[in-house]
Design a protein around this motif. Structure first.
Motif, mmCIF file in Angstrom:
data_model
loop_
_atom_site.group_PDB
_atom_site.id
_atom_site.type_symbol
_atom_site.label_atom_id
_atom_site.label_comp_id
_atom_site.label_asym_id
_atom_site.label_seq_id
_atom_site.Cartn_x
_atom_site.Cartn_y
_atom_site.Cartn_z
ATOM 1 N N UNK A 90 6.449 -11.893 -6.626
ATOM 2 C CA UNK A 90 7.283 -11.923 -7.831
ATOM 3 C C UNK A 90 6.733 -10.945 -8.868
ATOM 4 N N UNK A 91 7.478 -10.782 -9.924
ATOM 5 C CA UNK A 91 7.058 -10.039 -11.107
ATOM 6 C C UNK A 91 6.610 -8.623 -10.756
ATOM 7 N N UNK A 92 5.482 -8.187 -11.360
ATOM 8 C CA UNK A 92 5.034 -6.800 -11.240
ATOM 9 C C UNK A 92 4.584 -6.434 -9.829
ATOM 10 N N UNK A 93 4.282 -7.423 -8.992
ATOM 11 C CA UNK A 93 3.793 -7.125 -7.637
ATOM 12 C C UNK A 93 4.930 -6.807 -6.665
ATOM 13 N N UNK A 94 6.142 -7.139 -7.036
ATOM 14 C CA UNK A 94 7.269 -6.965 -6.111
ATOM 15 C C UNK A 94 7.561 -5.491 -5.830
ATOM 16 N N UNK A 95 7.604 -4.671 -6.869
ATOM 17 C CA UNK A 95 7.919 -3.251 -6.685
ATOM 18 C C UNK A 95 6.882 -2.533 -5.819
ATOM 19 N N UNK A 96 5.561 -2.735 -6.080
ATOM 20 C CA UNK A 96 4.568 -2.091 -5.203
ATOM 21 C C UNK A 96 4.675 -2.540 -3.750
ATOM 22 N N UNK A 97 5.066 -3.804 -3.538
ATOM 23 C CA UNK A 97 5.214 -4.298 -2.167
ATOM 24 C C UNK A 97 6.342 -3.552 -1.452
ATOM 25 N N UNK A 98 7.481 -3.426 -2.114
ATOM 26 C CA UNK A 98 8.628 -2.728 -1.524
ATOM 27 C C UNK A 98 8.309 -1.257 -1.304
ATOM 28 N N UNK A 99 7.680 -0.634 -2.292
ATOM 29 C CA UNK A 99 7.333 0.775 -2.180
ATOM 30 C C UNK A 99 6.330 0.991 -1.052
ATOM 31 N N UNK A 100 5.365 0.084 -0.949
ATOM 32 C CA UNK A 100 4.363 0.193 0.101
ATOM 33 C C UNK A 100 4.973 0.103 1.487
ATOM 34 N N UNK A 101 5.947 -0.777 1.642
ATOM 35 C CA UNK A 101 6.625 -0.908 2.934
ATOM 36 C C UNK A 101 7.364 0.376 3.307
ATOM 37 N N UNK A 102 8.009 1.001 2.345
ATOM 38 C CA UNK A 102 8.748 2.233 2.617
ATOM 39 C C UNK A 102 7.802 3.347 3.069
ATOM 40 N N UNK A 103 6.652 3.455 2.401
ATOM 41 C CA UNK A 103 5.673 4.478 2.765
ATOM 42 C C UNK A 103 5.152 4.241 4.173
ATOM 43 N N UNK A 104 4.867 2.989 4.502
ATOM 44 C CA UNK A 104 4.344 2.655 5.831
ATOM 45 C C UNK A 104 5.392 2.899 6.912
ATOM 46 N N UNK A 105 6.639 2.576 6.621
ATOM 47 C CA UNK A 105 7.710 2.817 7.603
ATOM 48 C C UNK A 105 7.834 4.303 7.928
ATOM 49 N N UNK A 106 7.740 5.138 6.916
ATOM 50 C CA UNK A 106 7.806 6.586 7.144
ATOM 51 C C UNK A 106 6.617 7.046 7.980
#
Length: 324
Positions: free
Chosen positions: A216-232
């Protein structure tokens, strides 16, 4: 006419005796001023650095580090360390780590390594918090020096303690990526380097996905962004779908189910109502005890440190399925 309200005379005199005893008067409340520390109060100290008290020096050091003035921060941390008793190992370790990180930010990796090694030498051999901090710092210093083998070896020691932290797996994967032009002699990666690299990034991705619903909160965006970087990153390996599925299966096997390996100590014990026994917590506390016991016999001193052997043990623990 009697109303039966049972009122006292004081109830009609503005403020009852009880109120006057237990509440602050209006004049008192208006005259109260909360004490406040002015911004950078510690920066007002006059005179040379040698005359300032330790607390002021520490605040100045932390503020300078926050402002990325690493030269100034290093000078203050060094002075605090000089004045810290050798018996106060907790504070001394804090200063050693801070000095190493300041030197690292200034691209003085040799000096950073000296402080990182000194910090590591003060780590208790079966204190996993000490070892986590010193191994993490050493891995960053060696990475800055371009020594991927040493960096990987120290990260593999951390993974043994914290197998569920995605950042460590991402950094391990990057170490293996840096090996692309080097002839490896490790038992598994020497013939399965691409699979090992992909496994590390897949493992990090799975760990982020597992906590996505609770973030939740401020940790949500880094989690989503991190997943995108790892998928690439994972897509860049161009894995066959069956191969990718197999790596994903083994990368998430111990996350969905407690690892059966006894040394991990992750097995959870549930209360058995039918037996009538009291609940026993065999979770994190038991896992930590098992790890601390195991680390009593693990060579972490520089005299016994062998990065190749550490990496070999790490690969046999996590990648053995690739050669079975």
């Amino acid at each position: 006419m009697e109303l039966g309200l049972n009122l006292e005379d004081d109830d009609f005199q503005g403020q009852s005796k009880k109120d006057s005893d237990n509440t602050i008067s209006n004049s008192a409340s208006l005259s109260y001023l909360a004490k406040q520390c002015p911004h950078k109060w510690f920066d007002n100290a006059q005179g040379p650095i040698g005359e300032a008290d330790v607390q002021t020096l520490k605040f100045n050091a932390d503020q300078a580090y926050l402002e990325k003035d690493y030269v100034k921060a290093f000078r203050f941390y060094e002075e605090v360390l000089k004045r810290t008793s050798k018996k106060n190992m907790s504070n001394r370790r804090d200063m050693m780590e801070s000095l190493a990180r300041c030197a690292l930010h200034q691209n003085r990796s040799s000096q950073a390594l000296e402080w990182a090694l000194e910090l590591h030498n003060t780590s208790h051999p079966n204190n996993i918090d000490h070892l986590t901090v010193s191994h993490d710092l050493l891995s960053q210093v060696y990475d800055a020096q371009g020594d991927s083998e040493e960096s990987l070896a120290h990260l593999s020691r951390i993974i043994h303690i914290h197998p569920f932290v995605p950042d460590f797996w991402t950094r391990i994967g990057q170490c293996y990526v840096n090996f692309k032009d080097k002839i490896l002699e490790y038992p598994i990666s020497k013939s399965n380097l691409k699979q090992v690299q992909a496994f590390c990034f897949i493992r990090a991705l799975v760990l982020l996905q597992r906590v996505e619903t609770t973030v939740r909160s401020f940790a949500k965006e880094p989690n989503v962004k991190g997943q995108k970087v790892l998928l690439e990153q994972i897509r860049s390996f161009s894995l066959h779908p069956e191969e990718a599925d197999r790596l994903h299966f083994f990368a998430s096997l111990d996350i969905a189910h407690s690892r059966s390996d006894a040394k991990s100590g992750d097995a959870q014990s549930s209360a058995s109502d039918s037996d009538g026994k009291d609940f026993q917590d065999l979770g994190r506390s038991e896992r930590i005890k098992a790890l601390e016991k195991e680390f009593e016999n693990v060579p972490d001193s520089r005299a016994e440190w062998n990065p190749s052997m550490v990496i070999e043990g790490f690969e046999l623990e996590w990648f053995k399925f690739m050669v079975e």
